[in-house]
Design a protein around this motif. Structure first.
Motif, short mmCIF file in Angstrom:
data_model
loop_
_atom_site.label_atom_id
_atom_site.label_comp_id
_atom_site.label_asym_id
_atom_site.label_seq_id
_atom_site.Cartn_x
_atom_site.Cartn_y
_atom_site.Cartn_z
N ALA A 165 -12.62 2.16 4.20
CA ALA A 165 -11.82 2.76 3.13
C ALA A 165 -10.76 3.67 3.74
N PRO A 166 -9.61 3.84 3.06
CA PRO A 166 -8.58 4.75 3.56
C PRO A 166 -9.12 6.17 3.68
N ARG A 167 -8.56 6.91 4.61
CA ARG A 167 -8.94 8.30 4.80
C ARG A 167 -8.73 9.07 3.50
N ALA A 168 -9.58 10.04 3.25
CA ALA A 168 -9.47 10.84 2.03
C ALA A 168 -8.05 11.37 1.86
N GLY A 169 -7.51 11.19 0.67
CA GLY A 169 -6.16 11.66 0.38
C GLY A 169 -5.08 10.64 0.63
N THR A 170 -5.43 9.43 1.08
CA THR A 170 -4.40 8.45 1.43
C THR A 170 -4.54 7.13 0.67
N SER A 171 -5.43 7.06 -0.30
CA SER A 171 -5.57 5.83 -1.09
C SER A 171 -4.43 5.72 -2.10
N ASP A 172 -4.21 4.53 -2.62
CA ASP A 172 -3.15 4.33 -3.61
C ASP A 172 -3.36 5.20 -4.84
N SER A 173 -4.62 5.33 -5.27
CA SER A 173 -4.89 6.12 -6.47
C SER A 173 -4.57 7.59 -6.24
N GLU A 174 -4.81 8.08 -5.02
CA GLU A 174 -4.52 9.48 -4.73
C GLU A 174 -3.01 9.72 -4.60
N PHE A 175 -2.29 8.75 -4.05
CA PHE A 175 -0.82 8.86 -4.02
C PHE A 175 -0.28 8.87 -5.44
N ASP A 206 0.85 -1.20 0.00
CA ASP A 206 0.00 0.00 0.00
C ASP A 206 0.88 1.24 0.00
N ARG A 207 0.58 2.21 -0.85
CA ARG A 207 1.44 3.38 -0.98
C ARG A 207 1.57 4.14 0.35
N ARG A 208 0.47 4.25 1.11
CA ARG A 208 0.54 5.02 2.35
C ARG A 208 1.47 4.33 3.35
N VAL A 209 1.44 3.00 3.40
CA VAL A 209 2.32 2.28 4.32
C VAL A 209 3.77 2.34 3.84
N ALA A 210 3.97 2.14 2.54
CA ALA A 210 5.32 2.17 1.98
C ALA A 210 5.98 3.53 2.22
N GLU A 211 5.23 4.61 1.99
CA GLU A 211 5.81 5.93 2.18
C GLU A 211 6.06 6.24 3.65
#
Length: 310
Positions: free
Chosen positions: A285-295, A250-255
């Protein structure tokens, strides 16, 4: 010869019961070990494919021996977790009465789960720690102690009887166990995963822990466990064991992990693996602004700005 799993023994532990809930345990040779470090070292030495050990209980939190052993030495990785509901039985040699019990044995992690029961029923009994609850039962069988707190299922294995059953201070007490092996590529995300790491501070200063936690917070990563452990390098020197919701893919976890790697002298990745008690369809669902698509969209925007294409 089948592949083998080492586990905290001897036979008759809660660890063995939890291990046997894994379907693949039926095709593995199960090897009881005298301690958590011995089980993990069997994997490091190539003597076992994996180790199955307790890592957390719902009464006292993290099992410090397991956390400390995973934080140091040759790296290992968590691949699975299992939750097991825990209630204890008071096991004695046949004919023993409650009034005759002077000593009782069990694993140290059991003591907080039966403390009040002992206060009310065995107030003057001496507690003696054992390597595991089943080992405590074995010591009772040998005559070393009068009674042991263990699973009722261990009574037959050690020729004992359950004088009392259903013992627990906390309702719905559970212990979490993990399957640990040598590092490899984590399994694909399931949508209901957990990522475990151990991190070290660069130095001790005001706001040092806040800086570490902000790496998760600003990316919308929820923490499920935060445990401080002494590094052994003097009073005030700690590392932190963390369980975070999500998968390293997941992009949020990786970052968040990349952010920690920038500011910490050491980050030990312990694995991304499915949560035992969560169905992916129930995950919010992930908090707004933290989904993979938003990253991905933010990364694309930055690239366009750098190219003058905005």
């Amino acid at each position: 010869m089948p592949a083998s799993y080492a586990y905290l023994g001897p036979e008759g532990t809660f660890t063995e019961v939890a291990l046997r809930t894994l379907p693949e345990s039926a095709t593995r040779q199960l090897i009881p070990m005298v301690s958590v470090p011995a089980a993990l070292d069997a994997v490091r030495a190539g003597e076992a494919e994996a180790a199955f050990v307790p890592i957390e209980n719902s009464v006292e939190g993290g099992i410090t021996t397991t956390v400390d052993e995973l934080a140091v030495g040759e790296p290992l990785m968590i691949y699975r977790e299992v939750l097991l509901s825990i209630t204890f039985a008071l096991l004695v040699r046949p004919g023993t009465k409650l009034s005759e019990i002077k000593t009782v044995s069990a694993h140290p992690a059991a003591q907080p789960q039966v403390r009040n029961w002992m206060k009310n029923n065995l107030p003057d009994v001496i507690w003696e720690s054992a390597a595991s609850n089943a080992d405590g039962a074995r010591l009772v069988q040998e005559g070393r102690y009068d009674a042991a707190f263990a699973g009722e299922f261990a009574a037959e294995r050690y020729g004992l009887v359950a004088l009392e059953t259903g013992i627990h201070d906390a309702e719905n007490a559970q212990t979490r166990f993990v399957l640990v092996g040598k590092p490899a590529r984590p399994a694909a995300p399931t949508g209901a995963d957990k990522t475990s790491v151990v991190i070290w501070q660069r130095d001790d200063h005001p706001g040092a822990l806040l800086e570490l936690l902000q790496e998760f917070a600003v990316r919308g990563v929820n923490l499920m466990l935060l445990q401080s452990r002494p590094t052994g390098e003097g009073i005030g020197n700690y590392c932190f064991a963390i369980d975070a919701e999500g998968h390293i893919a997941d992009r949020r976890v990786a970052e968040a992990l990349m952010g920690l790697k920038r500011i910490c002298p050491q980050v030990r990745f312990l694995g991304s693996y499915p949560q035992a008690d969560v169905d992916p369809k129930d995950v919010r669902a992930p908090r707004a602004g933290t989904s993979d698509s938003e990253f991905a969209a933010a990364s694309d925007w930055l690239a366009r700005c750098q190219d003058g294409r905005f």
